[in-house]
Design a protein around this motif. Structure first.
Motif, PDB file in Angstrom:
ATOM      1  N   UNK A 152      49.498  41.558  19.797  1.00 36.32           N
ATOM      2  CA  UNK A 152      48.588  42.662  19.563  1.00 36.32           C
ATOM      3  C   UNK A 152      47.258  42.221  18.978  1.00 36.32           C
ATOM      4  N   UNK A 153      47.295  41.161  18.165  1.00 38.51           N
ATOM      5  CA  UNK A 153      46.073  40.664  17.522  1.00 38.51           C
ATOM      6  C   UNK A 153      45.305  39.690  18.400  1.00 38.51           C
ATOM      7  N   UNK A 154      45.945  39.208  19.460  1.00 40.91           N
ATOM      8  CA  UNK A 154      45.286  38.226  20.313  1.00 40.91           C
ATOM      9  C   UNK A 154      45.166  36.858  19.679  1.00 40.91           C
ATOM     10  N   UNK A 155      46.102  36.532  18.775  1.00 43.58           N
ATOM     11  CA  UNK A 155      46.095  35.240  18.084  1.00 43.58           C
ATOM     12  C   UNK A 155      47.434  34.548  18.350  1.00 43.58           C
ATOM     13  N   UNK A 156      47.449  33.365  18.933  1.00 41.05           N
ATOM     14  CA  UNK A 156      48.732  32.706  19.201  1.00 41.05           C
ATOM     15  C   UNK A 156      49.442  32.283  17.922  1.00 41.05           C
ATOM     16  N   UNK A 216      38.964  40.613   0.716  1.00 43.89           N
ATOM     17  CA  UNK A 216      38.756  39.206   0.402  1.00 43.89           C
ATOM     18  C   UNK A 216      38.661  38.375   1.681  1.00 43.89           C
ATOM     19  N   UNK A 217      39.422  38.769   2.693  1.00 46.46           N
ATOM     20  CA  UNK A 217      39.357  38.065   3.969  1.00 46.46           C
ATOM     21  C   UNK A 217      37.985  38.232   4.613  1.00 46.46           C
ATOM     22  N   UNK A 235      45.231  38.271   8.806  1.00 53.24           N
ATOM     23  CA  UNK A 235      44.145  37.448   8.269  1.00 53.24           C
ATOM     24  C   UNK A 235      43.499  36.643   9.387  1.00 53.24           C
ATOM     25  N   UNK A 236      44.320  36.026  10.224  1.00 53.24           N
ATOM     26  CA  UNK A 236      43.796  35.208  11.320  1.00 53.24           C
ATOM     27  C   UNK A 236      42.928  36.033  12.256  1.00 53.24           C
ATOM     28  N   UNK A 237      43.367  37.253  12.576  1.00 48.25           N
ATOM     29  CA  UNK A 237      42.578  38.119  13.450  1.00 48.25           C
ATOM     30  C   UNK A 237      41.239  38.457  12.796  1.00 48.25           C
ATOM     31  N   UNK A 238      41.264  38.741  11.501  1.00 47.53           N
ATOM     32  CA  UNK A 238      40.026  39.110  10.798  1.00 47.53           C
ATOM     33  C   UNK A 238      39.083  37.914  10.643  1.00 47.53           C
ATOM     34  N   UNK A 239      39.633  36.708  10.601  1.00 46.84           N
ATOM     35  CA  UNK A 239      38.800  35.509  10.465  1.00 46.84           C
ATOM     36  C   UNK A 239      38.328  34.966  11.814  1.00 46.84           C
ATOM     37  N   UNK A 292      28.752  31.698   7.979  1.00 48.13           N
ATOM     38  CA  UNK A 292      27.502  31.151   7.444  1.00 48.13           C
ATOM     39  C   UNK A 292      27.508  29.622   7.474  1.00 48.13           C
ATOM     40  N   UNK A 293      28.670  29.027   7.278  1.00 50.45           N
ATOM     41  CA  UNK A 293      28.783  27.570   7.253  1.00 50.45           C
ATOM     42  C   UNK A 293      29.012  26.974   8.640  1.00 50.45           C
ATOM     43  N   UNK A 294      29.278  27.813   9.638  1.00 52.33           N
ATOM     44  CA  UNK A 294      29.528  27.328  10.980  1.00 52.33           C
ATOM     45  C   UNK A 294      30.871  26.643  11.142  1.00 52.33           C
ATOM     46  N   UNK A 295      31.880  27.108  10.389  1.00 52.65           N
ATOM     47  CA  UNK A 295      33.200  26.489  10.427  1.00 52.65           C
ATOM     48  C   UNK A 295      34.181  27.331  11.234  1.00 52.65           C
ATOM     49  N   UNK A 296      34.911  26.697  12.144  1.00 53.73           N
ATOM     50  CA  UNK A 296      36.056  27.330  12.769  1.00 53.73           C
ATOM     51  C   UNK A 296      37.236  27.315  11.814  1.00 53.73           C
ATOM     52  N   UNK A 297      38.318  28.015  12.172  1.00 48.75           N
ATOM     53  CA  UNK A 297      39.443  28.121  11.242  1.00 48.75           C
ATOM     54  C   UNK A 297      40.746  28.329  11.996  1.00 48.75           C
ATOM     55  N   UNK A 298      41.791  27.756  11.464  1.00 44.27           N
ATOM     56  CA  UNK A 298      43.145  28.133  11.813  1.00 44.27           C
ATOM     57  C   UNK A 298      43.857  28.505  10.521  1.00 44.27           C
TER      58      UNK A 298
END
Length: 305
Positions: free
Chosen positions: A155-159, A57-58, A113-117, A67-73
């Motif tokens: 490990x994921x490189x996400x703060x 789902x992620x 989820x954050x890493x995958x997004x 596709x929408x050109x949106x960043x995410x947190x």
């Protein structure tokens, strides 16, 4: 800063203020309105983190964002996602270690989820101090429970961006620095700065809070608020003078999203999403784009070759 290059601010809107919309509809709305991104709260109606096939789902959401050109947190402030009877429960501070582990598991899921997004940060908060728990014990629990989450974030490189929240153990910028020092200033640990919370209870004005917090900023939330009252308000309904605050934020070079957070206005979410972006764009500093070779493109104190 006049005449010198600044980082253009990127505005998003939080899905916790669009809970009556399907996630796909909410993302399409924000893209149509011109937002740069979205603060995605993992909740039962928006990318439920506890149901099967989360990774699949992620991936679908990642494709949609692209596709929408949106960043995410990725935000983890859903009220009842873990417990249908306790708002924001269980927390990282609960006396029961199994309950604390459930919150840790949610945060570990959020990191994946954050890493995958391709998210720029994962947001979290401490929780309130439980009845019968002294503050020293609460701080020890917070440090212990965050340790595996920080390892996963590294490990994921996400703060991991911890938010000072009024009424919680970690309520102020001073509390954030206490946690940072307690943990030995780990590289993945960053700050979520809610600008309304600065107005609510910090000793410094919001613009000064931004400057003081700049080295640790990983995520920013924004709404209006009044001094001493923790109530998220639409822009213009509170006391914040936004142009100096946004000027200060742009001057820091912050490159993440600045996300509108109006969770109690979700009943009219599309209306407030449509109202908020023009307000922010009007209040934000213009970013000069000097022609190539113009001296104003060179930072103060440096010399062109």
């Amino acid at each position: 800063m006049s005449g010198h290059a600044r980082t253009p601010l990127r505005f998003g809107y939080g899905t916790n203020g669009l809970t009556d919309l399907r996630l796909d509809d909410a993302l399409a709305l924000l893209a149509d309105l011109g937002y740069d991104g979205v603060g995605l709260t993992l909740d039962h109606m928006h990318l439920d983190p506890l149901t099967p096939d989360l990774a699949a789902r992620t991936r679908k959401v990642a494709h949609r964002l692209d596709a929408l050109g949106l960043g995410v947190t990725v935000e983890t402030g859903a009220r009842y996602v873990l417990d249908p009877r306790r708002k924001h429960g269980p927390s990282l501070l609960d006396p029961d270690p199994d309950d604390r582990a459930r919150r840790v598991d949610l945060l570990l899921r959020a990191v994946r989820v954050a890493a995958d997004l391709g998210a720029h940060a994962v947001h979290c908060f401490s929780g309130i101090v439980p009845d019968g728990t002294d503050e020293d014990t609460a701080w020890k629990r917070l440090a212990e429970t965050l340790a595996p989450v920080l390892d996963a974030a590294a490990g994921a490189g996400v703060p991991l961006a911890v938010e000072p929240e009024p009424g919680h153990l970690l309520a102020t910028l001073a509390d954030f620095h206490h946690l940072r020092r307690t943990l030995g200033d780990p590289e993945p640990l960053g700050l979520t700065l809610d600008l309304g919370h600065c107005q609510c209870l910090e000793p410094l004005p919001p613009a000064d809070c931004v400057r003081e917090a700049a080295p640790w900023l990983r995520h920013v939330q924004i709404e209006d608020m009044r001094r001493g009252v923790h109530e998220h308000l639409p822009f213009g309904d509170g006391e914040i003078d936004f142009p100096p605050v946004l000027e200060a934020l742009a001057a820091t070079g912050y490159q993440g999203l600045t996300v509108v957070e109006l969770p109690r206005h979700s009943h009219a979410g599309p209306h407030f999403a449509a109202r908020s972006l023009p307000f922010l764009r009007h209040a934000a500093p213009s970013v000069p784009v000097p022609p190539h070779g113009d001296p104003s493109a060179t930072p103060e104190g440096s010399r062109t070759p």
